[in-house]
Design a protein around this motif. Structure first.
Motif, PDB file in Angstrom:
ATOM      1  N   ARG A 156       0.822  -1.209   0.000  1.00 40.07           N
ATOM      2  CA  ARG A 156       0.000   0.000   0.000  1.00 40.07           C
ATOM      3  C   ARG A 156       0.856   1.259   0.000  1.00 40.07           C
ATOM      4  N   ARG A 157       1.958   1.218   0.735  1.00 38.93           N
ATOM      5  CA  ARG A 157       2.793   2.414   0.902  1.00 38.93           C
ATOM      6  C   ARG A 157       4.137   2.173   0.224  1.00 38.93           C
ATOM      7  N   ILE A 158       4.412   2.952  -0.822  1.00 44.83           N
ATOM      8  CA  ILE A 158       5.627   2.782  -1.616  1.00 44.83           C
ATOM      9  C   ILE A 158       6.413   4.082  -1.596  1.00 44.83           C
ATOM     10  N   GLU A 159       7.722   3.977  -1.379  1.00 42.47           N
ATOM     11  CA  GLU A 159       8.595   5.144  -1.456  1.00 42.47           C
ATOM     12  C   GLU A 159       9.530   4.981  -2.650  1.00 42.47           C
ATOM     13  N   GLY A 160       9.639   6.031  -3.469  1.00 41.98           N
ATOM     14  CA  GLY A 160      10.500   6.017  -4.641  1.00 41.98           C
ATOM     15  C   GLY A 160      11.724   6.903  -4.446  1.00 41.98           C
ATOM     16  N   PHE A 161      12.859   6.492  -5.045  1.00 37.86           N
ATOM     17  CA  PHE A 161      14.121   7.213  -4.866  1.00 37.86           C
ATOM     18  C   PHE A 161      14.808   7.422  -6.212  1.00 37.86           C
ATOM     19  N   ASP A 162      15.406   8.597  -6.389  1.00 40.24           N
ATOM     20  CA  ASP A 162      16.196   8.876  -7.580  1.00 40.24           C
ATOM     21  C   ASP A 162      17.231   9.937  -7.224  1.00 40.24           C
TER      22      ASP A 162
END
Length: 593
Positions: free
Chosen positions: A392-398
């Motif tokens: 349900r809870r997704i964190e994205g990184f770049d």
């Protein structure tokens, strides 16, 4: 467990009511209630659906708890489901994942939007007053701003409130009546807070009437832009409490009546609850449920499926810790004998209206439920594809930089497939032309904040790295070093390949769960590039284009004044105080900036 294992365990169980749990590696997979524990558990030796067969195969043990009555088993089941959130149950999600409005427990209460209200005693004299949860954060923000402009309720922290000797900017902007400096007496301020409470309790006219008067006045003064803005705000406020004013008068002699509507799409369900008290609609909310097998048919508890299964699960789990209403209006029968016996013992009237004003209330609840359903399907599909319990809870990184300069990292958050911008974070990184090391530094920063309890956000279910195997390996090394145990995958742009530590996936281009990861990836990329460009533009384009200003002089200027804005405001004499800046260069800087 195989069929023989289930039968052997069932033979040792009593023929009494109780609750059973299928467990695997210390995790609860499923919680069920039974009138006869031996008979019910034994039935799992021959599962009636592929999903239940997978659950049984995965289980390594069965735990039971015997109860005195079937009603006790019903309520114990609800408590265990809420505590363990087992994957294979229809389960009510935590209300705190949705925004709520809180009026704090303070002599001069402040209003704020929060997902985690203060304290346990909400709505009592010893705690805050909390309204919600709501599903449309933007709508809530518009309403709260309108309330502050109308009633001047403060939004500052208690620390800022306690240390002011003059009103702040909010007072100048008309957002606060400044009780901190007694520009308004506390008695009058509390009266305004009470008006705000009345609005959230359903008295929409508290806000719509002054907005309408202000809009009409602006139109008469031919200030049409202001009138149009007020019209849009008025529409948002009116939509906040929604429709149903006429239908609300339908409730009979009962003081409190709850109306439930259910919408199901795949394994995602939404229950909308309307609350009417003394003939007036005072509350409405939507709750998301995981509903595995909800679309199935046939007999059995989780195999039963459909609206009845969702209703039965919601009623028990929601009301196990809340006061029951005098009556429940449902779109159809829930079909659970134990639930029916419990409600009957609590003297709750349960009705399925077919026509009339009560039927209008049910239709309104159904309409509210359908607005939200289906938004979590892609999250469930992603969890299944990656073999996770939940996503349900997704964190994205770049990361982003220009030849190693102005290096930055982005950290975006998505909840139930939607961007949660309040939980976005960004970080300046050490200038270096090494994407792997930059990603390592970014993930180590995030992990340390989580492990040390310095990040006020909930831990994510999944981390998504923008990049390929190298970026993922760098990220996982950082997680291992810090000791933050969160699943991480990468999404490579070239082939849109999903990379995990063990394998790679090439999902169809139209797969909803791939689209979810792409949205997270693209947003983390956008957020990183935006921050990088901000830093690069502030440092490079503005100062580097000034004749006579090279990299070293630029560093000295920024070191002396702290920011480009301060350089812009400095006098010629101030600029000349920096080594390497003469009068001609200083005047050129002033002209260019």
């Amino acid at each position: 467990m195989n069929a023989d294992g289930v039968r052997d365990r069932a033979r040792s169980l009593p023929r009494e009511p109780g609750v059973y749990q299928f467990r695997a590696d210390g995790t609860t997979l499923y919680v069920g209630k039974a009138v006869d524990l031996r008979s019910r558990v034994g039935s799992y030796a021959d599962p009636r659906s592929a999903r239940i067969r997978r659950m049984v195969d995965r289980a390594d043990g069965i735990e039971i708890a015997v109860t005195d009555t079937e009603t006790q088993a019903l309520l114990l089941e609800a408590n265990l489901i809420k505590r363990h959130q087992p994957r294979y149950n229809v389960r009510l999600k935590d209300d705190k994942s949705y925004p709520m409005v809180q009026l704090t427990d303070h002599p001069a209460p402040r209003i704020e939007i929060t997902r985690d209200p203060d304290g346990e005693a909400q709505g009592t004299a010893s705690g805050p007053t909390v309204f919600g949860p709501y599903t449309n954060k933007r709508q809530v923000e518009t309403v709260v701003k309108a309330l502050r402009e109308t009633y001047g309720v403060r939004g500052c922290s208690d620390h800022k409130y306690a240390n002011r000797d003059r009103p702040c900017l909010d007072h100048e902007m008309g957002l606060c009546t400044a009780p901190c400096t007694r520009e308004i007496e506390l008695e009058d301020y509390v009266a305004d807070v009470t008006a705000v409470e009345r609005f959230f309790e359903g008295e929409a006219g508290i806000l719509t009437d002054p907005l309408r008067r202000e809009m009409e006045a602006a139109a008469q003064e031919r200030n049409f832009e202001r009138a149009a803005n007020l019209r849009d705000r008025l529409e948002t406020v009116e939509a906040f409490h929604g429709e149903g004013g006429e239908a609300v008068q339908s409730v009979g002699d009962e003081r409190a009546v709850d109306v439930l509507g259910v919408a199901i799409e795949g394994e995602d369900a939404t229950v909308a609850r309307l609350r009417a008290e003394d003939g007036k609609l005072v509350d409405r909310e939507r709750h998301t449920l995981d509903a595995p097998g909800a679309a199935a048919t046939g007999a059995g508890e989780i195999e039963r499926g459909g609206v009845p299964a969702v209703l039965a699960a919601f009623i028990v789990q929601y009301y196990a810790e809340r006061d029951l209403p005098d009556a429940l209006l449902l779109p159809e029968r829930h079909g659970d004998e134990e639930v029916a016996a419990w409600l009957d013992a609590e003297t709750v009237s349960v009705r399925v209206p077919g026509a009339g004003r009560e039927a209008k209330l049910v239709d309104l609840a159904l309409k509210n439920a359908r607005r939200n359903v289906g938004r979590r399907d892609e999250c469930g599909m992603l969890a299944d594809a990656l073999e996770l319990d939940v996503s349900r809870r997704i964190e994205g990184f770049d990361v982003s930089h220009a030849q190693g300069t102005s290096a930055v990292g982005s950290n975006v958050t998505f909840v139930d497939g939607s961007a949660e911008k309040a939980d976005y974070r960004r970080k300046k990184l050490r200038d270096q032309n090494d994407d792997y090391d930059n990603m390592h530094a970014l993930l180590a920063w995030r992990a340390r904040r989580a492990v040390e309890g310095r990040d006020d956000r909930s831990d994510p279910d999944l981390l998504l790295i923008d990049g390929g195997e190298g970026q993922l390996e760098a990220a996982r090394d950082a997680l291992d070093e810090v000791g933050w145990d969160v699943p991480a995958v990468a999404l490579a742009k070239a082939e849109e390949t999903v990379i995990t530590p063990d394998r790679q996936f090439s999902w169809p281009a139209d797969a909803p769960h791939l689209h979810l990861l792409q949205r997270v990836r693209d947003e983390s990329h956008r957020f990183a590039v935006q921050y990088h460009q901000t830093l690069r533009d502030d440092v490079s384009t503005v100062l580097d284009d000034v004749p006579g200003i090279g990299p070293e002089t630029r560093k000295r200027l920024l070191g002396r004044f702290g920011s480009v804005e301060n350089v812009r405001e400095a006098t010629v004499a101030d600029l000349q105080s920096v080594s390497g800046v003469g009068e001609k260069t200083a005047r050129t800087v002033k002209e260019r900036l």
